[in-house]
Each structure stands twice: as C-alpha cells, then as structure tokens.
Write a protein that holds these residues in place. Structure first.
Motif, PDB file in Angstrom:
ATOM      1  N   VAL A 160       0.768  -1.021  -0.022  1.00 11.93           N
ATOM      2  CA  VAL A 160      -0.145   0.188   0.178  1.00 11.93           C
ATOM      3  C   VAL A 160       0.780   1.138   0.043  1.00 11.93           C
ATOM      4  O   VAL A 160       2.071   1.185   0.195  1.00 11.93           O
ATOM      5  N   GLY A 161       0.425   2.171  -0.043  1.00  9.37           N
ATOM      6  CA  GLY A 161       0.893   3.742  -0.253  1.00  9.37           C
ATOM      7  C   GLY A 161       0.713   4.055  -1.539  1.00  9.37           C
ATOM      8  O   GLY A 161      -0.283   4.485  -1.833  1.00  9.37           O
ATOM      9  N   ALA A 162       1.737   4.038  -2.641  1.00 12.72           N
ATOM     10  CA  ALA A 162       1.653   4.453  -3.767  1.00 12.72           C
ATOM     11  C   ALA A 162       1.048   3.462  -4.683  1.00 12.72           C
ATOM     12  O   ALA A 162       1.629   2.954  -5.712  1.00 12.72           O
ATOM     13  N   TRP A 184       2.470  -3.634   3.658  1.00  9.91           N
ATOM     14  CA  TRP A 184       3.859  -3.138   3.610  1.00  9.91           C
ATOM     15  C   TRP A 184       3.760  -1.870   2.611  1.00  9.91           C
ATOM     16  O   TRP A 184       3.170  -1.828   1.793  1.00  9.91           O
ATOM     17  N   GLU A 185       4.521  -0.983   3.171  1.00 10.09           N
ATOM     18  CA  GLU A 185       4.431   0.439   2.382  1.00 10.09           C
ATOM     19  C   GLU A 185       5.549   0.617   1.139  1.00 10.09           C
ATOM     20  O   GLU A 185       6.619   0.189   1.264  1.00 10.09           O
ATOM     21  N   PRO A 187       6.368   3.956  -0.750  1.00 10.79           N
ATOM     22  CA  PRO A 187       6.013   5.261  -0.975  1.00 10.79           C
ATOM     23  C   PRO A 187       6.131   5.597  -2.513  1.00 10.79           C
ATOM     24  O   PRO A 187       6.557   4.826  -3.390  1.00 10.79           O
ATOM     25  N   HIS A 188       5.461   6.863  -2.523  1.00 10.23           N
ATOM     26  CA  HIS A 188       5.472   7.444  -4.094  1.00 10.23           C
ATOM     27  C   HIS A 188       6.838   7.933  -4.271  1.00 10.23           C
ATOM     28  O   HIS A 188       7.429   8.554  -3.729  1.00 10.23           O
ATOM     29  N   ARG A 190       9.528   9.638  -5.954  1.00  8.75           N
ATOM     30  CA  ARG A 190       9.816  11.099  -6.535  1.00  8.75           C
ATOM     31  C   ARG A 190      11.130  11.216  -6.924  1.00  8.75           C
ATOM     32  O   ARG A 190      11.943  10.345  -6.643  1.00  8.75           O
ATOM     33  N   GLN A 211      14.315   6.350  -0.181  1.00 13.06           N
ATOM     34  CA  GLN A 211      13.170   5.771  -0.211  1.00 13.06           C
ATOM     35  C   GLN A 211      13.490   4.176  -0.716  1.00 13.06           C
ATOM     36  O   GLN A 211      12.834   3.298  -0.134  1.00 13.06           O
ATOM     37  N   LEU A 214      14.011   2.640   3.021  1.00 12.63           N
ATOM     38  CA  LEU A 214      12.647   2.311   3.540  1.00 12.63           C
ATOM     39  C   LEU A 214      12.013   1.329   2.958  1.00 12.63           C
ATOM     40  O   LEU A 214      11.467   0.531   3.733  1.00 12.63           O
ATOM     41  N   ALA A 217      13.694  -1.604   4.464  1.00 10.11           N
ATOM     42  CA  ALA A 217      13.271  -1.911   5.544  1.00 10.11           C
ATOM     43  C   ALA A 217      12.052  -2.436   5.657  1.00 10.11           C
ATOM     44  O   ALA A 217      11.623  -3.395   6.468  1.00 10.11           O
ATOM     45  N   GLU A 218      11.022  -2.291   4.973  1.00 12.45           N
ATOM     46  CA  GLU A 218       9.786  -3.002   4.599  1.00 12.45           C
ATOM     47  C   GLU A 218       9.836  -4.326   4.287  1.00 12.45           C
ATOM     48  O   GLU A 218       9.164  -5.258   4.651  1.00 12.45           O
ATOM     49  N   ARG A 221      10.957  -6.536   7.002  1.00 11.15           N
ATOM     50  CA  ARG A 221       9.768  -6.760   7.912  1.00 11.15           C
ATOM     51  C   ARG A 221       8.975  -8.031   7.266  1.00 11.15           C
ATOM     52  O   ARG A 221       8.586  -8.803   8.000  1.00 11.15           O
TER      53      ARG A 221
ATOM     54  N   ARG B  86      -3.026  11.532  -5.561  1.00  8.74           N
ATOM     55  CA  ARG B  86      -1.655  11.361  -6.140  1.00  8.74           C
ATOM     56  C   ARG B  86      -1.577  11.750  -7.439  1.00  8.74           C
ATOM     57  O   ARG B  86      -0.688  12.491  -7.953  1.00  8.74           O
ATOM     58  N   ASN B 104       4.463  12.730   0.885  1.00  4.76           N
ATOM     59  CA  ASN B 104       4.234  11.009   1.084  1.00  4.76           C
ATOM     60  C   ASN B 104       3.565  11.125   2.527  1.00  4.76           C
ATOM     61  O   ASN B 104       4.386  11.015   3.509  1.00  4.76           O
ATOM     62  N   SER B 107       0.374   4.986   4.276  1.00  4.91           N
ATOM     63  CA  SER B 107      -0.933   4.307   4.333  1.00  4.91           C
ATOM     64  C   SER B 107      -0.805   3.645   5.687  1.00  4.91           C
ATOM     65  O   SER B 107      -1.682   3.429   6.411  1.00  4.91           O
ATOM     66  N   THR B 108       0.440   2.886   5.772  1.00  4.17           N
ATOM     67  CA  THR B 108       0.603   2.045   7.136  1.00  4.17           C
ATOM     68  C   THR B 108       1.033   3.143   8.151  1.00  4.17           C
ATOM     69  O   THR B 108       1.337   4.271   7.970  1.00  4.17           O
ATOM     70  N   THR B 113       8.972   2.670  10.581  1.00  3.69           N
ATOM     71  CA  THR B 113       9.282   3.048   9.179  1.00  3.69           C
ATOM     72  C   THR B 113       8.322   3.883   8.864  1.00  3.69           C
ATOM     73  O   THR B 113       8.806   5.084   8.000  1.00  3.69           O
TER      74      THR B 113
END
Ligand code: SF4
Ligand code: SF4
Lengths: 456, 353
Positions: A160-162, A184-185, A187-188, A190, A211, A214, A217-218, A221, B86, B104, B107-108, B113
């Motif tokens: 999820v996220g972007a 798990w994330e 990100p958009h 960029r 990014q 990040l 790291a996800e 996990r 977005r 940004n 969502s989590t 993190t």
C-alpha cells in the motif's frame, strides 16, 4: 512445424489437439485438450482465436490449471501465500522457500472475462457493496467470499501507499472479512532533490536513496514475517537463489518479447504474448514449470522467426499497447483489423526487468519494487512508454482504460500528451470492460480507424 | 508573505505557519460544477482540459487541481493519501504552472518506518518552504505556534455545540489557516436560538442528533447542513474529511517543550483516524467512541463518486454502526444531486427511530 503458424478457434483446436496427440505429443500432468476448460467454465475461450502451436497449448493449459495447482498444493500440505497488489516482488521471496506457493489473488481480475457471466464473483462483489465503479479487481473480493475459485491463502501480503485505491480499499475489506493482511509500504517514487543521493533503478528510473532504504526496511519486515510463518530461514543465500530463478523467467521473457514484437511477420499472437508476460508476476503458482513453459514458447518463436513464418500478414500496423485488457478478446480484435502488438506496458513492466544480482538481495528487491511504473508519477511511466515505443518501433499507441481504475481517469491524459508531443504518433484511448461483445462494433471502428491512418 | 495552498488534514498547519508562510486551505469552488470562467489554458497555452467531469476522476481531486492551477499561491501542498489525489498532484506537476509539493503520507502507520517517512517528509517540506522564502523555525518558535493553534482548536471545540453546522464547518477550515479567533463566525450570530432552531423538530426535547462522516465537504456543500437543520436534525459530529475528525489531538505540553516536531508528527500522523490508513480500525474506534458519547441518532456518510476508499466502507459502516446510516453519493451532476440529496435527507430523518 508441420502446420503453418495460425490463429485458430477453439473448435479448430479440437482437431489440432487430436493431430498433435497422434503425432506423439508429450504433455505435462496439467495437459489435455483446451476444450475441457471451456466446458468447465472458461467459456470465453470459445470466442478467442488462439495460436495453434503445441507450445501455446501448454501455455494455456498451464494458465488455466492454476486453481487446480493451488488446491493440490493445499492437499499435500504446502503453505499458500496470497500476494495482493505487489506485482513481482514478494513472490520472488516466497519462491525461495520450500513447500510454499505464492499466488496473486488480484488475478481474479480476469475471471469475469474468462468465465463470462458464469462466475458469480461480480454479483457477489455487488452484494458486498462493491459495484462497477471499482476496477475488475473487485472480482477478487467475490472470489474470497464465494470460495469457489482459489483456496483461501494461509497468509496475505498487500503493498500500500503509492498503489491504487481499488486494491487498497478491497484488501481492507478482506481484512474485515477475517483474512489477516501483512501490509507493507511503498512510497510514491519521487525525483531525488538536488544534492540528494540518488539510486538507479531497473528500468531506468532513479529514486532517492532514502526511499530505497525505506522499502528495504519494509521488505525486511516481510522477510521476517515469512520466516516466522514458514518456519524456514530466508537469508541472503535463499533470496539470491530466488532472484536467480526469477531472472531466468525474466530473461526468457526478454528474448520472447524482443522476437515477438520486432520480427516480421509477427511470430506469436498478442494474446499468447500477454499470457506469457503475466507469468513474470507470480509464475502462475509454479516457478520451475513457468520456466519450462516459456522455454517451449521461445523455442517455437525462434523456429518461426528462423523460418520467416508468422501468424499475421506481413506489415501489420505496429501498435504499442498500454494497460492490460479486461476482455482478452480485444487482443484478437486488434489483429483482426490489421494491427499487431509491438511493445506493451501492462502495468507490470518492472516485473520484466532483471533484478540486480550484485546487490544485497533485499536492496535489489527494494529497487525493483520502486521501479514499478505505477508507484511514480505518470510522467515517469510515459517516459518509459516513449522509450519502449522507440525500441520496438511502434507506429501507434492504444491506451486501454480499465473501467473504474483509480489511476485511469488521469494517467491517459499525460501518456497521450507526452507520446504525441515527443513521438508524433497517433494515440487513442479506449475503455475495455470484462466483456466487450456489446461494444465490439464501436471498438472495432476505433481500432480500424487507427490502423487505417497508419497504413496510408 | 508567501501563501501556501493546501487541502490535506495530514499536513500540519503549525509547520507551515511556523515557517512564516501563510497557509491557505483550498476552498475555491464547487467540485461538481464547471463554470465557463474555469476554462483554462494548458502548458502550451492552448485551451486546457479541465479535469472536472472527466470519467473516473474524483470531482474533489479534480476541482482542487483545476483551481490550484490558476491560484496565485507560491506553492500547493497535496498528499498521497489517496491515489486520485496522487495522480491529480502529478497532473499539476506536469502542467508546471504552480510549484506542487506532493507529500508522502504513508498508508501504514503502526511501524517506525512509517513514522520516520512522515517525519522525513515534514523535513522535505521545510526545505521547500525555506526555498520559497520561509524560515526554518527554532524549537521554541515551533512550540509557540503549536500552542497557539492548540488553543485555537480548543476554543473552537469549546463552542462547537453553539454553532450552526455550516458555521462550525467553516470555522473548522479557518482553524487550519489561522489561530486568530476573530476569524471565526460569532457565536451570537450562529447559536441556534429560538429563531434559528430547526424549523420543525421531529421529536419533543430537541432535534435529531446526527453525525456526518466521509470525504471532504467544500463550501458549496454547506447547504447540506441547512437542509438537515430545516428537516429537524442537527449535526452534532462533523466527522467528514475536513471536519472535527481530522483535527490533531491535543499536544502534550511536555513533549512540545522537549521535541516539538516529533510531537507534531505524533499528534497528526499518529492519531488522526482516516479512511486511507492501513489497517483503518482507528477510524471505527473513533466513530464508535464519538457516536456513543454524543448520543447520535443517525449517521450520514457523504462521499464522492469515484472515491473508492469511502465507497468500500459503506457496507462496513452500515454493519458496524449502532445507528441507521444514510449513504449519500455526490455525483458529477449538481442539480440532480441536490434535489435527490435533499429528498433523501428528509426521508432519512423521518424514518429515524
Ligand atoms: S487495474 Fe489498476 S486499479 Fe485495478 S487493480 Fe490493477 S492497478 Fe489497481
Ligand atoms: S474524496 Fe476520496 S478520492 Fe476524492 S480526494 Fe478525497 S479520498 Fe481521494
């Protein structure tokens, strides 16, 4: 190649199958006549034109027996992982584990097409309040609810996220229905800022180093969760092996796409190329077999190219296709009106890029996840599309809108504008619902007009 | 002073204000109506394509972008809290007519993190604000601004029961721009006195107590409050996207002194219950708590067409809510939606037990 390559109907395939068997066809356990799939529900096959090779037979049989394969895995005690939304990252990790099979529940996307109105998944989704303002992935919710398709996974992951709102919203519903999800994330993606460390990604984009860290790291996990869930180590050694196997699939697809999209005449129909590309995402629930299937297909294509044979007349108009079609029949339609596919971006081109093997595995996978064209702005995706159009020499572009998809309302504007601006080739935007029969005349007219324009 | 246009409750107003820029909440126009005056030019100076009315595009996201493209602000700040926004932000970046900062917001939210990403994005926003002429605030300066806004929110919430629905909604937007109380409507003007009480109370002892939840309400939607009040109801909980639900929690005095930025992140990112969160159970915990605390009789869910995030929650809300739920979807066509909406509100209030 006693039979020249051709697109044939399912009816013709009955005869063709008998001939292949008489000629000593060796088939895997999931083999058999294609007719049986139509009889057991995949009725759309009766409306499709299919490649007539033994390799294509195997490809279709492999695709259409996935549910069976998952059920067999369950019966023999394998663990089943559902990887929602993520296109081509977590399955690479999962297939590094033994006695684990990963599949892609969002693949239910194609059920309403394949099974025409026989499947109740859309009606079930409707009854749960998820109507056709969502993209066809709502079939996934129906499939979880009616449990008539894939076995329920033991664990679900969802990025999820972007990502699109459709899957994010539906996955949340799944969780409420009692299917725990490991979110798990992503990100958009960029642009790195001036002076900010930038990392190259497969496929040509760049992302800020923070990014990549990040996402790594996800994924760490997720890796930890998979270890705990499977009771197996999933260290760098296992992950490297998993990446190596995934790259084997990607290399095969790389050559297949190159030959398929650049050779004259067109050596393999658009439909079989689409199915083959999809194997990159999750290997159709059997990674070693997906490699075997692709090897057979590639051998067939190489032989056709060497012999100068193809499935379409020479000089069909070369079309780049953006987004997968909810109705597979539309791939036939393009060829029927004199076009051929020369390059695609089916939302998962990052799953076709090689995963770097000279990096720590989770960093390599993090770079791949961030290379997803949908994770960044549509400008990035458009750039990549322009690059691919040049590489494959396409003459026109079809943007195939997915009804209800949260990204489709806007992205087409940017893609069309950039392609026209940079390449000066025609672009049309069409919308393809799961069953296009009622719309076929108008779709045909629009595709014909595009093809005619380029033939002049 | 540089003005920054923004439209997401997940962007802390204190952070903008503490940099010495002027935060302006987006409130330009009716997301469902396309005026001739809105006609725009694209990046090549040709007649531009307005996003509003485009199939599949959330009218709100489209309206924000259509009007932001013409805004005279120094920059616009949007967030990744939904895919529609977005993409809308990317469209604005593509048009290149106004610096667009896409923040940004993960969502989590349960992992370190995610929190660290949110904090890193606040730092990135700070760099933009400084580049636009703002000043990076000291901890003390930030803490002071935080106390001001905290006080402003507390004062507003202290009088919320005495404000008419539309006035409270407007004040909840104002408090996302300024901490100065004189910007709010006067309570004396707004208080539902005997003159302006709902025209026909359906029950003795007061109006029906309603909550509203869902996507954002723009100024052009405030007529909803009037209709509800005229039909004998009163919104006692505005839990829409830009309402009370998405205000940050009260700041801890001690944490604000010690590490104000971290406290700011915790109060916004750590606690605002929103529909895009994964998982989103915080939203349901909030509703369960507030519906019961405010003795709500009925819940109105107001959402935009093409908003998947709220749409998918309709069935869940109906199943979980202790009170009846009215699902109001706002389509692109204003006229039909107004008539239909009013009728449905009246019918809903009539059937409430
Ligand atoms: S088609 Fe688009 S909206 Fe639908 S599941 Fe795929 S990415 Fe999401
Ligand atoms: S109303 Fe829904 S789709 Fe529209 S901007 Fe808000 S969350 Fe996104």
């Amino acid at each position: 190649m006693n039979h020249p390559p051709r697109r044939i109907s399912l009816e013709d395939w009955d005869q063709r199958y008998a001939e292949l068997v008489d000629a000593g066809l060796h088939e895997p356990a999931y083999g058999g006549p294609l007719r049986r799939h139509a009889e057991s529900g995949d009725r759309r096959l009766t409306r499709l034109q299919l490649d007539n090779s033994a390799a294509a037979l195997q490809l279709w049989n492999f695709l259409l027996t996935e549910e069976q394969r998952l059920r067999q895995a369950r019966e023999v005690g394998w663990q089943i992982l559902g990887t929602v939304k993520d296109l081509g990252t977590i399955p690479v990790m999962a297939y590094a584990l033994r006695r684990v099979v990963a599949f892609y529940p969002d693949g239910a996307w194609w059920l309403p097409c394949l099974m025409e109105d026989q499947t109740r998944v859309l009606q079930t989704a409707d009854s749960l309040g998820i109507d056709d303002s969502f993209c066809p992935v709502r079939a996934m919710l129906g499939a979880f609810a009616n449990q008539a398709h894939f076995p329920l996974p033991d664990l679900l992951t969802c990025s999820v996220g972007a990502t699109c709102d459709d899957v994010s919203a539906l996955a949340q519903r799944l969780e409420r229905m009692g299917h725990p999800i490991l979110w798990w994330e992503v990100p958009h993606r960029r642009q790195p800022e001036p002076g900010e460390p930038a990392i190259p990604l497969p496929g040509g984009f760049h992302a800020p180093a923070c990014q990549v860290a990040l996402v790594q790291a996800e994924l760490t996990r997720v890796r930890d969760a998979l270890q705990a869930w499977s009771g197996q180590p999933l260290g760098d050694r296992q992950l490297r092996a998993g990446i190596g196997a995934a790259n084997r699939v990607r290399k095969l697809l790389g050559e297949l796409r190159w030959l398929g999209y650049t050779s004259e005449p067109c050596p393999l129909p658009a439909l079989e190329m689409l199915v083959a590309e999809m194997l990159a995402i999750h290997f159709c629930s059997d990674q070693p077999e997906s490699i075997h299937v692709l090897e057979q297909l590639l051998a067939e294509v190489r032989a056709r190219v060497t012999a100068g044979l193809g499935v379409l007349p020479k000089h069909a108009v070369r079309v780049f296709w953006v987004n997968p079609v909810a109705d597979l029949r539309v791939m036939n339609l393009l060829e029927d009106v004199g076009g051929r596919i020369c390059g695609t971006e089916y939302l998962f081109c990052h799953a076709l890029d090689l995963i770097p093997e000279d990096l720590p595995p989770l960093e390599a996978l993090a770079r791949c996840a961030l290379a997803d064209p949908m994770v960044g702005p549509p400008q990035d995706r458009s750039q990549r599309i322009c690059r691919e159009i040049r590489r494959f020499g396409a003459q026109a572009v079809v943007i195939s809108r997915i009804p209800g998809a949260s990204h489709c309302g806007l992205e087409g504007l940017v893609i069309a504008d950039m392609v026209r601006d940079r390449l000066g080739i025609p672009v049309i935007e069409i919308e393809v619902p799961p069953i296009t029969d009622a719309l076929e005349p108008s779709l045909r007219t629009r595709l014909e007009a595009l093809i005619e324009l380029q033939k002049r | 002073m540089n003005t920054i246009l923004y439209a997401s409750p997940l962007v802390p107003v204190e952070w903008l204000a503490a940099h010495g820029v002027r935060p302006i909440w987006w409130r330009a126009c009716d997301p469902r109506r396309i005026d001739a005056a809105d006609c725009d030019v694209d990046r090549r100076g040709e007649p531009g394509s307005l996003l509003r009315g485009r199939r599949g595009v959330c009218p709100l996201a489209a309206a924000v972008v259509d009007s932001a493209a013409r805004a005279s602000a120094s920059a616009v700040v949007l967030t990744t809290t939904c895919d529609q926004m977005r993409y809308a932000a990317s469209w604005l970046q593509y048009q290149r007519r106004l610096p667009t900062f896409l923040m940004n917001v993960p969502s989590t939210w349960e992992t370190e993190t995610a929190r660290s990403l949110y904090l890193a994005e606040l730092e990135r926003l700070s760099r933009l604000l400084v580049a636009l002429g703002g000043t990076r605030p000291s901890n003390e300066a930030l803490a002071e601004v935080m106390r001001d806004f905290d006080g402003a929110r507390a004062r507003l919430l202290g009088i919320r029961d005495r404000l008419l629905g539309r006035d409270l909604a407007a004040a909840l937007i104002t408090v996302r721009e300024t901490a100065a109380p004189n910007e709010w409507p006067s309570v004396a003007d707004s208080v539902p006195s005997s003159d302006c009480r709902p025209h026909h109370d359906l029950r003795q002892g007061g109006p029906l107590r309603l909550a509203m939840v869902g996507g954002p309400l723009s100024e052009s939607d405030y007529g909803l409050f009037d209709w509800i009040e005229q039909a004998g109801g009163r919104i006692v909980l505005d839990a829409t996207e830009w309402g009370e639900r998405t205000l940050p929690r009260v700041f801890s005095a001690e944490s604000t002194r010690r590490d104000p930025l971290s406290e700011l992140a915790d109060a916004y990112f750590g606690t605002i219950p929103d529909v895009f969160r994964r998982p989103n159970h915080m939203l349901y915990e909030y509703l369960s708590r507030e519906l019961s605390a405010r003795h709500v009789h009925g819940l109105i869910l107001r959402r935009y067409l093409w908003c998947d995030l709220w749409h998918a929650e309709v069935a869940v809300l109906k199943a979980c809510s202790p009170v009846p739920v009215l699902d109001l979807d706002a389509s692109d066509s204003e006229a039909s939606s107004s008539e239909r909406t009013r009728g449905r509100i009246e019918a809903f209030l009539e059937m409430l037990p």
